[in-house]
Scaffold this motif. Structure first.
Motif, mmCIF file in Angstrom:
data_model
loop_
_atom_site.group_PDB
_atom_site.id
_atom_site.type_symbol
_atom_site.label_atom_id
_atom_site.label_comp_id
_atom_site.label_asym_id
_atom_site.label_seq_id
_atom_site.Cartn_x
_atom_site.Cartn_y
_atom_site.Cartn_z
ATOM 1 N N ILE A 120 -86.477 -25.763 7.639
ATOM 2 C CA ILE A 120 -87.146 -27.060 7.488
ATOM 3 C C ILE A 120 -88.546 -26.919 8.092
ATOM 4 C CG2 ILE A 120 -87.030 -29.563 7.858
ATOM 5 C CD1 ILE A 120 -84.106 -29.366 8.331
ATOM 6 N N ALA A 121 -89.548 -27.498 7.419
ATOM 7 C CA ALA A 121 -90.922 -27.444 7.924
ATOM 8 C C ALA A 121 -91.503 -28.846 7.986
ATOM 9 C CB ALA A 121 -91.780 -26.558 7.008
ATOM 10 N N GLY A 122 -92.365 -29.083 8.959
ATOM 11 C CA GLY A 122 -93.054 -30.366 9.083
ATOM 12 C C GLY A 122 -94.457 -30.131 9.621
ATOM 13 N N ILE A 123 -95.343 -31.100 9.376
ATOM 14 C CA ILE A 123 -96.751 -30.929 9.758
ATOM 15 C C ILE A 123 -97.216 -32.172 10.519
ATOM 16 C CG2 ILE A 123 -99.111 -30.637 8.892
ATOM 17 C CD1 ILE A 123 -97.831 -29.327 6.359
ATOM 18 N N CYS A 124 -97.990 -31.956 11.584
ATOM 19 C CA CYS A 124 -98.599 -33.085 12.300
ATOM 20 C C CYS A 124 -99.983 -32.667 12.787
ATOM 21 C CB CYS A 124 -97.743 -33.508 13.500
ATOM 22 S SG CYS A 124 -97.630 -32.285 14.816
ATOM 23 N N ILE A 215 -94.476 -31.576 19.262
ATOM 24 C CA ILE A 215 -94.897 -31.247 17.893
ATOM 25 C C ILE A 215 -93.773 -31.573 16.910
ATOM 26 C CG2 ILE A 215 -95.493 -29.300 16.376
ATOM 27 C CD1 ILE A 215 -97.008 -28.119 18.804
ATOM 28 N N LEU A 216 -92.539 -31.262 17.290
ATOM 29 C CA LEU A 216 -91.411 -31.575 16.395
ATOM 30 C C LEU A 216 -91.276 -33.086 16.202
ATOM 31 C CD1 LEU A 216 -88.624 -29.062 17.530
ATOM 32 C CD2 LEU A 216 -90.534 -28.721 15.966
ATOM 33 N N LEU A 217 -91.503 -33.845 17.266
ATOM 34 C CA LEU A 217 -91.401 -35.309 17.147
ATOM 35 C C LEU A 217 -92.444 -35.848 16.184
ATOM 36 C CD1 LEU A 217 -90.902 -36.492 20.859
ATOM 37 C CD2 LEU A 217 -89.180 -36.205 19.079
ATOM 38 N N TRP A 218 -93.705 -35.434 16.364
ATOM 39 C CA TRP A 218 -94.780 -35.985 15.536
ATOM 40 C C TRP A 218 -94.719 -35.436 14.100
ATOM 41 C CZ3 TRP A 218 -97.245 -40.251 16.628
ATOM 42 C CH2 TRP A 218 -97.387 -40.644 17.953
ATOM 43 N N ALA A 219 -94.142 -34.251 13.916
ATOM 44 C CA ALA A 219 -94.040 -33.669 12.568
ATOM 45 C C ALA A 219 -92.810 -34.176 11.815
ATOM 46 C CB ALA A 219 -93.998 -32.144 12.664
ATOM 47 N N LYS A 255 -94.820 -38.081 8.989
ATOM 48 C CA LYS A 255 -94.662 -39.114 10.006
ATOM 49 C C LYS A 255 -93.371 -38.865 10.788
ATOM 50 C CE LYS A 255 -95.889 -43.414 8.939
ATOM 51 N NZ LYS A 255 -95.959 -44.685 8.181
ATOM 52 N N PRO A 256 -93.296 -39.373 12.010
ATOM 53 C CA PRO A 256 -92.041 -39.240 12.766
ATOM 54 C C PRO A 256 -90.873 -39.908 12.033
ATOM 55 C CG PRO A 256 -93.836 -39.964 14.196
ATOM 56 C CD PRO A 256 -94.357 -40.041 12.791
ATOM 57 N N ILE A 257 -89.665 -39.566 12.454
ATOM 58 C CA ILE A 257 -88.467 -40.129 11.801
ATOM 59 C C ILE A 257 -87.623 -40.911 12.799
ATOM 60 C CG2 ILE A 257 -88.308 -38.443 9.945
ATOM 61 C CD1 ILE A 257 -86.231 -36.902 11.563
ATOM 62 N N ASP A 258 -86.837 -41.839 12.241
ATOM 63 C CA ASP A 258 -85.881 -42.634 13.024
ATOM 64 C C ASP A 258 -84.560 -42.595 12.271
ATOM 65 O OD1 ASP A 258 -84.322 -44.497 14.268
ATOM 66 O OD2 ASP A 258 -85.767 -46.141 14.146
#
Ligand code: SF4
Ligand code: SF4
Length: 396
Positions: A120-124, A215-219, A255-258
């Motif tokens: 899984i990849a994410g960007i912030c 970084i994981l939170l914001w991505a 964006k962050p997730i909930d």
């Protein structure tokens, strides 16, 4: 979004990501309360493992940390060490054509990461407070001004987790499977971006200049969980390690997730019940403010001592192993996870069902590895392996 709609979208054949990240609820801020103005950059020398290397936990544990007593994790560590000086390099003098559209480039970079076998990849945008203030071992100040951070998660392997107690002789190798693969993917991705004409640096477990959790939170890759400074992903649980590429390549950010984890962890506590060092707090509201974050009050020192000093195996990951979010990606578990994310009243049922179904107990007939310990350069069969799984009632 209903489960049926999200299920259909996940199988429409057009999705870029291996997991259906598009069904997750996106929010403007991480669900952990953060007072950004209070956060001080962290000195890498003050993290748990580095204090142990320095000798803060005594000479016995100081010797243990360099030992890497299990041969598979030792082999993985050697490979990761060989990547330590591959994190940066020369940026091409000219930018490649068609690389200035942030949306297209974010999609392309994620597709490249998946091609390289990221899960899984994410960007912030890179939060300035996520950059270490000083480095191990010399205390050199860190200067890192890249604008973006690409975070890459690598699964530690569900099938192995399923066969394990979480603190036996495969535990460190599961961590280093993810650390070494995450380092490999990040180093190639950073080199590729530099060849496109943009500065980029890889950060992995043998050469981080950044602190990974913010970084994981914001991505948008997870929420902070009861285990402490650990970000938990809705598809992998805490069963992953991460690397990061920082860069100035223009990228659209996530964006962050909930997914309801703060409520879920306040009702659950299974990790606290099973943690062999009692490093994880019990209770609904066992949180503290620490360096600008409201986080679960875990005992970092006890956890670090257990992971290095474990006499039943190599390393420890009991918490991530027993967590109800540590599940395979089957249609049944996807449905259960959808209810865990989307229906607050179903969470207690899911927690109760997880214990009832015996999840977390090792399937010993699935075990594939050898229990081996290196002592004075010689491999031997250790006398004990793992902690017996006890399905104890909550001690709140
Ligand atoms: Fe406890 Fe082991 Fe998890 Fe550390 S890694 S919090 S010692 S279960
Ligand atoms: Fe949260 Fe339960 Fe997982 Fe612990 S075991 S991290 S309390 S969901």
């Amino acid at each position: 979004m209903s489960f049926v709609r999200s299920y259909k979208r996940a199988f429409d054949g057009k999705r870029l990501d291996p997991y259906p990240v598009e069904v997750l609820k996106r929010v403007d801020h991480p669900t952990t309360k953060i007072r950004e103005e209070e956060i001080q950059r962290v000195d890498e020398r003050e993290t748990g493992f580095n204090r142990m290397i320095r000798g803060d936990f005594g000479p016995v544990l100081q010797r243990q940390i360099g030992r890497f007593k299990q041969p598979l994790s030792r082999a993985q560590k050697e490979m990761l060490v060989s990547l330590a000086d591959k994190v940066d390099g020369i940026t091409a003098s000219q930018k490649a054509p068609n690389t200035d559209d942030p949306v297209a480039m974010a999609r392309h970079i994620k597709a490249t990461a998946y091609f390289l076998r990221a899960d899984i990849a994410g960007i912030c945008e890179l939060p300035p407070y996520a950059v270490y203030s000083h480095r191990m071992p010399d205390g050199d100040p860190v200067e890192l001004n890249h604008r973006y951070a690409i975070a890459l998660l690598i699964d530690q392997d569900y099938k192995t987790s399923e066969a394990s107690y979480g603190n036996d002789w495969i535990s460190a190798a599961m961590s280093f499977l993810s650390y070494s693969t995450a380092g490999f993917v990040a180093c190639i991705l950073a080199e590729y971006i530099r060849r496109l004409g943009y500065p980029a640096r890889a950060h992995h477990a043998r050469n981080y200049q950044v602190l990974v959790p913010p970084i994981l939170l914001w991505a948008g890759l997870g929420e902070m969980c009861r285990i402490g400074d650990i970000v938990l992903n809705p598809f992998l649980g805490a069963r992953f390690k991460a690397s990061v590429v920082t860069t100035d390549l223009p990228l659209a950010v996530d964006k962050p997730i909930d997914f309801g984890l703060q409520d879920f962890c306040s009702k659950c506590g299974k990790c606290a019940r099973h943690c062999p060092s009692k490093a994880i707090p019990f209770g609904k509201n066992a949180t503290v403010w620490h360096n600008g974050y409201q986080k679960w009050a875990n005992d970092v020192d006890s956890c670090t001592k257990q992971r290095i000093g474990n006499k039943l195996g190599a390393g420890c990951g009991v918490c991530l192993h027993v967590c109800p979010w540590n599940k395979p990606f089957t249609p049944f578990h996807r449905f259960v996870m959808w209810t865990m994310r989307s229906i607050p009243v179903a969470r207690r049922l899911a927690i109760w069902g997880d214990d009832l179904m015996g999840y977390g107990k090792p399937k010993l007939d699935h075990k594939w590895w050898f229990d081996l310990e290196e002592v004075d350069g010689v491999l031997r069969v250790p006398s004990r392996a793992g902690e017996r799984f006890v399905n104890a009632p909550p001690k709140e």
